[in-house]
Design a protein around this motif. Structure first.
Motif, mmCIF file in Angstrom:
data_model
loop_
_atom_site.group_PDB
_atom_site.id
_atom_site.type_symbol
_atom_site.label_atom_id
_atom_site.label_comp_id
_atom_site.label_asym_id
_atom_site.label_seq_id
_atom_site.Cartn_x
_atom_site.Cartn_y
_atom_site.Cartn_z
ATOM 1 N N GLY A 77 0.801 -1.216 0.000
ATOM 2 C CA GLY A 77 0.000 0.000 0.000
ATOM 3 C C GLY A 77 0.834 1.266 0.000
ATOM 4 O O GLY A 77 0.663 2.134 0.861
ATOM 5 N N GLU A 78 1.728 1.356 -0.945
ATOM 6 C CA GLU A 78 2.601 2.516 -1.099
ATOM 7 C C GLU A 78 2.622 2.917 -2.566
ATOM 8 O O GLU A 78 2.205 2.152 -3.436
ATOM 9 N N ASN A 79 3.169 4.103 -2.850
ATOM 10 C CA ASN A 79 3.294 4.517 -4.246
ATOM 11 C C ASN A 79 4.346 3.653 -4.942
ATOM 12 O O ASN A 79 5.077 2.892 -4.295
ATOM 13 N N LEU A 80 4.410 3.764 -6.245
ATOM 14 C CA LEU A 80 5.290 2.900 -7.033
ATOM 15 C C LEU A 80 6.765 3.084 -6.663
ATOM 16 O O LEU A 80 7.517 2.106 -6.582
ATOM 17 N N GLU A 81 7.174 4.315 -6.408
ATOM 18 C CA GLU A 81 8.571 4.582 -6.054
ATOM 19 C C GLU A 81 8.964 3.873 -4.755
ATOM 20 O O GLU A 81 9.996 3.210 -4.675
ATOM 21 N N LYS A 82 8.134 3.989 -3.714
ATOM 22 C CA LYS A 82 8.426 3.320 -2.437
ATOM 23 C C LYS A 82 8.332 1.799 -2.585
ATOM 24 O O LYS A 82 9.117 1.067 -1.986
ATOM 25 N N SER A 83 7.387 1.334 -3.379
ATOM 26 C CA SER A 83 7.250 -0.109 -3.613
ATOM 27 C C SER A 83 8.487 -0.647 -4.327
ATOM 28 O O SER A 83 8.995 -1.725 -3.990
ATOM 29 N N ARG A 84 8.983 0.102 -5.295
ATOM 30 C CA ARG A 84 10.174 -0.313 -6.032
ATOM 31 C C ARG A 84 11.392 -0.360 -5.101
ATOM 32 O O ARG A 84 12.179 -1.313 -5.149
ATOM 33 N N ALA A 85 11.540 0.630 -4.246
ATOM 34 C CA ALA A 85 12.665 0.650 -3.302
ATOM 35 C C ALA A 85 12.584 -0.540 -2.347
ATOM 36 O O ALA A 85 13.597 -1.177 -2.046
ATOM 37 N N TYR A 105 -6.713 -3.255 -0.830
ATOM 38 C CA TYR A 105 -6.784 -3.650 0.582
ATOM 39 C C TYR A 105 -8.247 -3.574 1.044
ATOM 40 O O TYR A 105 -8.752 -4.487 1.690
ATOM 41 N N GLU A 106 -8.914 -2.491 0.731
ATOM 42 C CA GLU A 106 -10.319 -2.330 1.124
ATOM 43 C C GLU A 106 -11.212 -3.343 0.426
ATOM 44 O O GLU A 106 -12.138 -3.887 1.029
ATOM 45 N N LEU A 107 -10.937 -3.612 -0.848
ATOM 46 C CA LEU A 107 -11.707 -4.587 -1.599
ATOM 47 C C LEU A 107 -11.650 -5.959 -0.929
ATOM 48 O O LEU A 107 -12.628 -6.694 -0.906
ATOM 49 N N TYR A 108 -10.506 -6.277 -0.353
ATOM 50 C CA TYR A 108 -10.317 -7.556 0.335
ATOM 51 C C TYR A 108 -10.539 -7.443 1.841
ATOM 52 O O TYR A 108 -10.084 -8.279 2.600
ATOM 53 N N GLU A 109 -11.238 -6.383 2.249
ATOM 54 C CA GLU A 109 -11.637 -6.158 3.643
ATOM 55 C C GLU A 109 -10.447 -6.094 4.592
ATOM 56 O O GLU A 109 -10.445 -6.702 5.652
ATOM 57 N N LEU A 110 -9.437 -5.322 4.193
ATOM 58 C CA LEU A 110 -8.234 -5.172 5.001
ATOM 59 C C LEU A 110 -8.065 -3.740 5.496
ATOM 60 O O LEU A 110 -6.960 -3.202 5.544
ATOM 61 N N GLU A 111 -9.177 -3.134 5.874
ATOM 62 C CA GLU A 111 -9.120 -1.776 6.406
ATOM 63 C C GLU A 111 -8.338 -1.782 7.713
ATOM 64 O O GLU A 111 -8.181 -2.816 8.358
ATOM 65 N N LYS A 112 -7.877 -0.621 8.089
ATOM 66 C CA LYS A 112 -7.148 -0.518 9.356
ATOM 67 C C LYS A 112 -8.082 -0.830 10.521
ATOM 68 O O LYS A 112 -9.224 -0.398 10.563
ATOM 69 N N THR A 120 -3.571 -7.342 7.327
ATOM 70 C CA THR A 120 -2.804 -7.986 6.277
ATOM 71 C C THR A 120 -3.461 -9.321 5.964
ATOM 72 O O THR A 120 -4.264 -9.810 6.759
ATOM 73 N N ALA A 121 -3.148 -9.885 4.820
ATOM 74 C CA ALA A 121 -3.770 -11.161 4.451
ATOM 75 C C ALA A 121 -2.888 -11.930 3.493
ATOM 76 O O ALA A 121 -2.045 -11.368 2.793
ATOM 77 N N SER A 122 -3.148 -13.217 3.492
ATOM 78 C CA SER A 122 -2.530 -14.123 2.550
ATOM 79 C C SER A 122 -3.652 -14.978 1.996
ATOM 80 O O SER A 122 -4.495 -15.463 2.763
ATOM 81 N N LEU A 123 -3.716 -15.122 0.673
ATOM 82 C CA LEU A 123 -4.754 -15.959 0.097
ATOM 83 C C LEU A 123 -4.220 -16.724 -1.093
ATOM 84 O O LEU A 123 -3.215 -16.346 -1.697
ATOM 85 N N LEU A 134 -7.591 -18.389 2.768
ATOM 86 C CA LEU A 134 -7.646 -16.975 3.137
ATOM 87 C C LEU A 134 -7.334 -16.833 4.612
ATOM 88 O O LEU A 134 -7.962 -17.485 5.450
ATOM 89 N N LYS A 135 -6.351 -16.022 4.920
ATOM 90 C CA LYS A 135 -6.010 -15.724 6.311
ATOM 91 C C LYS A 135 -5.801 -14.226 6.423
ATOM 92 O O LYS A 135 -4.936 -13.656 5.759
ATOM 93 N N ARG A 136 -6.644 -13.571 7.246
ATOM 94 C CA ARG A 136 -6.513 -12.129 7.507
ATOM 95 C C ARG A 136 -6.089 -11.947 8.964
ATOM 96 O O ARG A 136 -6.545 -12.686 9.832
ATOM 97 N N THR A 137 -5.271 -10.933 9.215
ATOM 98 C CA THR A 137 -4.846 -10.690 10.591
ATOM 99 C C THR A 137 -4.349 -9.260 10.760
ATOM 100 O O THR A 137 -3.978 -8.605 9.792
ATOM 101 N N THR A 138 -4.333 -8.814 12.001
ATOM 102 C CA THR A 138 -3.660 -7.557 12.339
ATOM 103 C C THR A 138 -2.347 -7.861 13.048
ATOM 104 O O THR A 138 -1.550 -6.970 13.279
ATOM 105 N N VAL A 139 -2.128 -9.129 13.402
ATOM 106 C CA VAL A 139 -0.932 -9.553 14.114
ATOM 107 C C VAL A 139 -0.015 -10.279 13.127
ATOM 108 O O VAL A 139 -0.263 -11.430 12.782
#
Length: 163
Positions: A77-85, A105-112, A120-123, A134-139
């Motif tokens: 969830g960063e701009n392309l420059e930060k993602s590239r770095a 993130y919101e589409l996959y229900e990963l709001e803060k 965060t999630a892994s699917l 599908l595994k979602r977590t804040t931890v």
């Protein structure tokens, strides 16, 4: 950016998206339909050491995942420059997709969580575009064991798809 569905759950069609990757390509989840299973991992924050460890491990095991017919998409969830770095800092064999507005993130229900903690999630999405894992977590500590679990899952998914 394409948004086609409003909910991701096991057994449902995965919401499609299209994002710019760190290698300059635009990649959509639907690009993999009929070709390969896909692991999608949402990085919590660039400062998350557990997420970094998990992404690095996915990179180390990339060829093993590919042998099972599985590709990997990592979303940040960063701009392309930060993602590239971020991607260059860990030398991954796959690109990281940039989601600066965190719309996917919101589409996959990963709001803060409580407006503070990024979820965060892994699917795993199968070749037909269906969410199979599908595994979602804040931890983020769960990601420290996740890579091997994901490998076992996609390897068994291949056996099921062959039947």
């Amino acid at each position: 950016m394409i948004l086609e569905s409003i909910e991701a759950k096991i057994g449902s069609l995965a919401p499609d998206f299209r994002l710019r990757a760190t290698n300059g390509q635009e990649i959509a989840l639907s690009d993999f339909h009929g070709r390969s299973n896909v692991i999608v991992f949402f990085i919590r924050e660039t400062s998350c050491p557990q997420c970094r460890t998990h992404v690095t491990q996915l990179g180390r095991m990339y060829e093993q995942f590919r042998e099972t017919g599985t590709e990997i998409i990592v979303i940040l969830g960063e701009n392309l420059e930060k993602s590239r770095a971020y991607a260059e800092g860990i030398d991954l064999p796959f690109p990281i997709l940039s989601d600066p507005d965190r719309a996917i993130y919101e589409l996959y229900e990963l709001e803060k969580y409580f407006l503070l903690f990024q979820r965060t999630a892994s699917l795993v999405v199968d070749k037909e575009g269906v969410v199979r894992y599908l595994k979602r977590t804040t931890v983020p500590n769960v990601w420290l064991q996740e890579t091997r679990e994901l490998f076992g899952f996609v390897d068994s998914l291949n056996s099921v798809q062959l039947v």
